[in-house]
Scaffold this active site. Structure first.
Site: not given
Ligand code: COA
Length: 314
Positions: A275, A245, A112
């Site tokens: 993204n 980004h 990215c």
């Molecule tokens: N829909 C519904 N539920 C989802 C889901 C989706 N698409 N993806 C994950 N969940 C669930 C998980 O399974 C988890 O459930 P559980 O509590 O029963 O285990 C719950 O939602 C919380 O998951 P978590 O990973 O803790 O959520 P979060 O608040 O951290 O959000 C992201 C997840 C991926 C959105 C977040 O971590 C993020 O944006 N990270 C950076 C990602 C990024 O930008 N990457 C590219 C960088 S270049």
């Protein structure tokens, strides 16, 4: 010698997929995706669309907006993690599509952060007199390397391409006046693929520790912004436009809050594009009018980890 921004172009796949149109087996919802990420939709490449076809269309768009004949281009950099082939580089295929048979063309792999890595590289070519007119293209088809059974990653990404034309100029107070890139490979496992050519003879799928990526993204991009402002003797009030980004609205909100920047100065396109990795910054640049802007700041971070910051004076 300096690199000035001449024009910006973009290309998106024909098909737009709303959160509500994602496959039912993902067990996700529009509400969850919007709340946690700010993403409402993404564009997904069809069978007849590839990273190179999107990159070519974005390049043609940028060249035509800048009124630049392709024969003037002597450097093409395609920033991508999803090139059409293992080799040749996607940049040489874009070069062929544009009908150019001389100059330099290669790809950059910095996930990215690719676009800022590409800008820095093109700037080095221009400053050292090795190029006078560069196309820097961010182009991706992440839909082809996400695991469509993993709801925690596949809902986050989209496909697209953005391109800029940089030209050599004697005007030292305009253009890419500051650009720094960084890497810390000790964080490589936080955001990776499950395979690769030499490991598994295929590309593998995107795998991510979302929480740790989130934390590092906020920390590193905020640090990048502070360093850029300090190095250029600026405050947040001097920034006319911040183009970060486009990964997650909450990451951007955190950076904006920590820095005290006016949120109205921040470009957000992830709601429409999701993204798009290396394509996200040039795609976002293409969405805004730069007419009344003097200081445009770009911030990126991606797998590796890699990150970077740039100041464009217009
Ligand atoms: N829909 C519904 N539920 C989802 C889901 C989706 N698409 N993806 C994950 N969940 C669930 C998980 O399974 C988890 O459930 P559980 O509590 O029963 O285990 C719950 O939602 C919380 O998951 P978590 O990973 O803790 O959520 P979060 O608040 O951290 O959000 C992201 C997840 C991926 C959105 C977040 O971590 C993020 O944006 N990270 C950076 C990602 C990024 O930008 N990457 C590219 C960088 S270049």
């Amino acid at each position: 010698m300096n690199s000035v921004l001449v024009s910006v172009g973009a290309a998106l796949p024909k098909k737009c997929v709303l959160n509500s149109e994602l496959p039912a087996h993902l067990d996700t919802s529009d509400e969850w995706i919007v709340q946690r990420t700010g993403i409402h939709q993404r564009y997904i490449a069809g069978e007849d669309e590839t990273t190179v076809s999107l990159a070519t269309a974005a390049a043609e768009n940028a060249l035509s907006k800048g009124n630049i004949p392709p024969r003037e281009v002597d450097l093409i950099i395609v920033c991508t993690a999803t090139g059409d082939y293992t080799f040749p580089a996607s940049a040489t295929l874009v070069q062929r599509n544009l009908g150019i048979t001389s100059g330099v063309a290669f790809d950059i792999s910095a996930a990215c952060s690719g676009f800022i890595y590409g800008l820095k590289t093109a700037d080095c070519f221009i400053r050292t007199g090795q190029a006078r007119c560069a196309l820097v293209i961010g182009a991706e088809t992440f839909s082809r390397i996400v695991d469509w059974n993993d709801r925690s990653t596949c809902v986050l990404f989209g496909d697209g391409a953005g391109a800029v034309v940089l030209k050599a100029s004697e005007c030292d107070d305009k253009g890419l006046v500051y650009c720094k890139i960084h890497a810390d490979g000790s964080l490589a496992n936080l955001l990776t693929t499950t395979g690769g050519v030499s490991i598994s003879q295929n590309s593998g799928f995107v795998k991510m520790n979302g929480r740790e990526v989130f934390r590092n993204a906020v920390e590193k991009m905020h640090c990048s912004l502070c360093d850029l402002l300090k190095a250029n003797n600026m405050t947040v009030n001097d920034v006319d436009l911040l183009v970060p980004h486009q990964a997650n609205k909450r990451i951007i909100d955190n950076i904006v809050e920590m820095s005290g920047l006016n949120p109205e100065k921040v470009v957000i396109t992830l709601d429409k594009h999701a993204n798009t990795s290396a394509a996200s910054i040039p795609l976002a640049l293409n969405e805004v009018s730069l007419d009344s802007c003097k200081n445009v700041v770009l911030l990126s971070m991606g797998a590796g980890f890699t990150w970077g910051e740039a100041l464009l004076k217009l």
